[in-house]
Design an enzyme around this catalytic site. Sequence first.
Site, short mmCIF file in Angstrom:
data_model
loop_
_atom_site.label_atom_id
_atom_site.label_comp_id
_atom_site.label_asym_id
_atom_site.label_seq_id
_atom_site.Cartn_x
_atom_site.Cartn_y
_atom_site.Cartn_z
N LYS A 229 -14.31 -4.52 -6.86
CA LYS A 229 -12.90 -4.69 -7.46
C LYS A 229 -12.96 -5.74 -8.55
CE LYS A 229 -8.30 -3.82 -5.29
NZ LYS A 229 -7.66 -4.26 -4.14
O1 G3P Z 1 -3.42 -2.84 -3.11
C1 G3P Z 1 -2.56 -3.98 -3.69
C2 G3P Z 1 -1.78 -4.82 -2.72
O2 G3P Z 1 -2.36 -5.04 -1.88
C3 G3P Z 1 -0.61 -5.26 -3.21
O3 G3P Z 1 0.49 -5.06 -2.72
O4 G3P Z 1 2.83 -5.54 -1.96
O5 G3P Z 1 1.31 -7.24 -2.69
O6 G3P Z 1 2.29 -5.72 -4.20
P1 G3P Z 1 1.74 -6.08 -2.88
#
Ligand code: G3P
Length: 218
Positions: A83
């Site tokens: 990634k």
């Molecule tokens: O896959 C990306 C994710 O982990 C981010 O999620 O909820 O932190 O925006 P969030």
Amino acid sequence: MKFFVDTADVSAISELNGLGMVDGVTTNPSLILKAGRDIREVTREICALVDGPVSAEVVATDSASMIQEGRSLAEIADNIAVKVPMTWDGLKACRTLADDGCMVNVTLCFSANQALLAAKAGASFISPFIGRLDDINLDGLDLIGDIRLVYDNYGFETEILAASIRSVNHIAECARIGADVATAPPGVIRKLVDHPLTDRGMESFLADWAKTGQNIVP
Ligand code: G3P
């Protein structure tokens, strides 16, 4: 639509994997911190557990160091997807790692133009963050639709990996729009089965069955 689990929690992955619901896994530095485990050790465990791609994120910010980190992560297992962030350095690393034969997931995507760049750089996956757009009063799902249109216009094979998913409705909408993959926290995936009418139906069927006094297994 494929389901990836967005976590580095091995027991949560294992539970969902046992239900046949895990097509891959995504991790990031915040999820590694949350798991409290060594990145190489936990990533190796996840890769052994799951057949599909397991995203592991670089943390360098210049392309040469990203490539070095990416190659090191890719050595962990054959199903690693490296990634990299959506920056020019990240895109340069994406091209080199893709030319090496690695799967690359370009993360932190917030526009269709960024998704176009990732596809041109040879990314296997693009990760548009739905929830974080919703957080700033934009519509993350609109972005999924825009990227679907752009990729279909030109036949790009990069898979749209909808990320930053916060609700079951996000998942249903991603499937409706045609995202290739949705990556969600284990708790959101577990909630997909819930419906009050299912619960109510179960209650009435079981109550009526009890009144028959029968057993299915003699
Ligand atoms: O896959 C990306 C994710 O982990 C981010 O999620 O909820 O932190 O925006 P969030």
